[in-house]
Design an enzyme around this catalytic site. Sequence first.
Site, short mmCIF file in Angstrom:
data_model
loop_
_atom_site.label_atom_id
_atom_site.label_comp_id
_atom_site.label_asym_id
_atom_site.label_seq_id
_atom_site.Cartn_x
_atom_site.Cartn_y
_atom_site.Cartn_z
N CYS A 114 0.83 -1.20 0.00
CA CYS A 114 0.00 0.00 0.00
C CYS A 114 0.87 1.26 0.00
O CYS A 114 1.46 1.58 -1.02
CB CYS A 114 -1.00 -0.03 1.15
SG CYS A 114 -2.37 1.14 0.93
N HIS A 222 -3.72 -5.32 0.33
CA HIS A 222 -3.25 -5.69 1.67
C HIS A 222 -3.23 -7.20 1.86
O HIS A 222 -4.13 -7.78 2.49
CB HIS A 222 -4.14 -5.04 2.73
CG HIS A 222 -3.93 -3.57 2.89
ND1 HIS A 222 -3.06 -3.05 3.82
CD2 HIS A 222 -4.44 -2.52 2.20
CE1 HIS A 222 -3.06 -1.73 3.71
NE2 HIS A 222 -3.88 -1.39 2.74
N GLU A 224 -1.43 -8.80 3.84
CA GLU A 224 -1.16 -9.15 5.25
C GLU A 224 -2.44 -9.45 6.02
O GLU A 224 -2.39 -10.10 7.07
CB GLU A 224 -0.39 -8.01 5.93
CG GLU A 224 -1.21 -6.85 6.46
CD GLU A 224 -1.77 -5.92 5.39
OE1 GLU A 224 -2.61 -5.06 5.72
OE2 GLU A 224 -1.37 -6.04 4.22
#
Length: 254
Positions: A114, A222, A224
Amino acid sequence: MENIMNNPVIGVVMCRNRLKGHATQTLQEKYLNAIIHAGGLPIALPHALAEPSLLEQLLPKLDGIYLPGSPSNVQPHLYGENGDEPDADPGRDLLSMAIINAALERRIPIFAICRGLQELVVATGGSLHRKLCEQPELLEHREDPELPVEQQYAPSHEVQVEEGGLLSALLPECSNFWVNSLHGQGAKVVSPRLRVEARSPDGLVEAVSVINHPFALGVQWHPEWNSSEYALSRILFEGFITACQHHIAEKQRL
């Protein structure tokens, strides 16, 4: 039981906030947990490490660099634009720009998410759209802050992977897939030093890599978020850690 101290050491750039009136630097758990689950040892990097002599001492101890997302935005003067950025984090900008350039020179693996992708774009000579929502040809890439967090991180749009790059090598069976989208800025001009790895349906750059570097990957989404539950996200983090292990082997050969 595996000794975590044998795992690749991953430097994670922190973000500045204020907590009860005190300047504070923080990292969200989801970024750290994704590295741990993939087999890395995350180490927080405070902004003071941007000082050149400290950075020079630090880099030989790191096996990878991780640039997480953040509520803040890159300051526009760093990519040649005027005006203020109300959501700025100058300390992070300073450390990120310095550590990206140093890591590229030393061929240290980088994984950028990001804001991290945007930093990678700017550090290599590119520029950003400051407000994607003002570009009529683009989709809405921001999350709805009124929704529960789980829904904010739900898949939002597809990305199309470009052939012949790092991302297609990591995901050879997957040329397009859905990703979440929680960003108000994005890549505008990409330097010739970067390869575009993926785009969203509106043409916005969603992933980049550094040409002639073993592993320097930036993604706009994202991965993660609940990374251990999604195969595609796991593959990205495991690919990063594998690159860090290769970097360790290279250092040992020197």
